[in-house]
Write a protein that holds these residues in place. Structure first.
Motif, PDB file in Angstrom:
ATOM      1  N   ASP A   1       0.693  -1.303   0.148  1.00  0.00           N
ATOM      2  CA  ASP A   1       0.129  -0.152  -0.072  1.00  0.00           C
ATOM      3  C   ASP A   1       0.823   1.207  -0.277  1.00  0.00           C
ATOM      4  OD1 ASP A   1      -2.131  -1.585   0.337  1.00  0.00           O
ATOM      5  OD2 ASP A   1      -1.905  -1.839   2.389  1.00  0.00           O
ATOM      6  N   CYS A   2       2.197   1.182   0.104  1.00  0.00           N
ATOM      7  CA  CYS A   2       2.974   2.120   0.178  1.00  0.00           C
ATOM      8  C   CYS A   2       3.573   2.738  -1.344  1.00  0.00           C
ATOM      9  CB  CYS A   2       4.212   1.812   1.020  1.00  0.00           C
ATOM     10  SG  CYS A   2       5.385   3.194   1.337  1.00  0.00           S
TER      11      CYS A   2
ATOM     12  N   CYS B   1       7.086   3.927   5.485  1.00  0.00           N
ATOM     13  CA  CYS B   1       6.474   4.477   4.274  1.00  0.00           C
ATOM     14  C   CYS B   1       6.424   6.003   4.494  1.00  0.00           C
ATOM     15  CB  CYS B   1       5.108   4.034   4.087  1.00  0.00           C
ATOM     16  SG  CYS B   1       4.226   4.430   2.573  1.00  0.00           S
TER      17      CYS B   1
ATOM     18  N   CYS C   1       1.426   7.157   1.027  1.00  0.00           N
ATOM     19  CA  CYS C   1       0.621   6.278   0.658  1.00  0.00           C
ATOM     20  C   CYS C   1      -0.140   5.862  -0.648  1.00  0.00           C
ATOM     21  CB  CYS C   1      -0.553   5.734   1.669  1.00  0.00           C
ATOM     22  SG  CYS C   1       0.397   5.471   3.371  1.00  0.00           S
TER      23      CYS C   1
ATOM     24  N   LEU D   1      -1.798   8.250   6.016  1.00  0.00           N
ATOM     25  CA  LEU D   1      -0.221   7.683   6.495  1.00  0.00           C
ATOM     26  C   LEU D   1      -0.298   8.209   7.974  1.00  0.00           C
ATOM     27  CD1 LEU D   1       2.912   6.929   5.746  1.00  0.00           C
ATOM     28  CD2 LEU D   1       3.118   9.625   5.261  1.00  0.00           C
TER      29      LEU D   1
ATOM     30  N   CYS E   1       0.671   2.632   6.439  1.00  0.00           N
ATOM     31  CA  CYS E   1      -0.588   3.196   5.390  1.00  0.00           C
ATOM     32  C   CYS E   1      -1.684   2.554   6.038  1.00  0.00           C
ATOM     33  CB  CYS E   1      -0.091   2.733   3.975  1.00  0.00           C
ATOM     34  SG  CYS E   1       1.083   3.441   3.177  1.00  0.00           S
TER      35      CYS E   1
END
Length: 248
Positions: free
Chosen positions: A97-98, A107, A110, A116, A121
């Motif tokens: 998801d990053c 991360c 996102c 974030l 995320c």
């Protein structure tokens, strides 16, 4: 003699043709890999860049069972740059998801649909935070609105009957997000306040009770005097007290 000379000429022609064919193959191979190898220090026809200049990152992209290398100034989405002694590489972020990451597990941006928060995320912001654009911010960072009016003075749920009570007022956040008010608690202040010692109903009851007692005492006095005046012994009692003028 002539046959021997002819054989030598033929062999020389074959060698020239062979050498020419090798040059053409090398030129063709160079043309195929020139685009991929433009920024490389070392390049392979099958795997692209193998070694990059000092400031560039080697990005290996999987193609079937092999990898194809490219030298880049910045790593693509979902990757971060890791510098090493021999080569700088583009490494993949752990979370899918990053979109951008500082390291494998931290991360910095996102993908759409995620918020974030502290390098992670999330699908929704945790308790004590509120959503602001693409990040989750702590409620302590939320701008606060104006204080509300002080509440009525109370003690044990009553507004009177005591000398001192307490009253409160609140100050909520004024963030533009609709869910910020439910996620972030309001600030509350409490102060002492003076109350009315006697409630209005108690005063009326006491007043009515006082008047009733006075009327009752007056009624009892009148009733007692009437009973005394109408008693058959009332004349004798009065004569006994003052004496009868007919007595010797």
């Amino acid at each position: 003699m002539h046959l021997r000379l002819f054989a030598i000429v033929i062999s020389l022609l074959c060698e020239v043709i062979r050498m020419g064919s090798g040059v053409m193959q090398k030129q063709s191979a160079h043309k195929d890999t020139s685009e991929d190898c433009r920024s490389c220090l070392e390049c392979s026809r099958d795997n692209g860049c193998v070694r990059c200049p000092e400031r560039l990152f080697l990005f290996l992209q999987r193609e079937g069972i092999s990898h194809h290398g490219t030298c880049l100034h910045a790593c693509p989405a979902g990757h971060y740059g890791q510098r090493g002694k021999d080569v700088n590489r583009c490494m993949k972020c752990r979370s899918v998801d990053c979109e951008q990451c500082f390291s494998r597990d931290f991360c910095t941006k996102c993908k759409p649909g995620f918020q974030l928060y502290k390098g992670r995320c999330l699908t929704s912001c945790p308790e004590g935070t509120f959503a602001h654009q693409t990040d989750c911010l702590d409620c302590d960072l939320a701008p606060l609105g104006e204080w509300s009016e002080w509440s009525i003075c109370l003690r044990d749920g009553a507004t009177c009957g005591f000398r001192w009570g307490k009253q409160t007022r609140t100050r909520g956040g004024r963030t533009p997000e609709e869910n910020a008010a439910s996620l972030c608690p309001s600030h509350t202040e409490t102060q002492r306040c003076r109350m009315k010692k006697k409630c209005p109903t108690e005063r009326r009851q006491n007043k009515k009770g006082g008047l009733g007692r006075k009327r009752e005492r007056k009624r009892l006095r009148l009733l007692t005097s009437d009973n005394v005046g109408n008693s058959p012994n009332a004349t004798a009692d009065a004569a006994g007290e003052h004496g009868d003028p007919r007595d010797p």
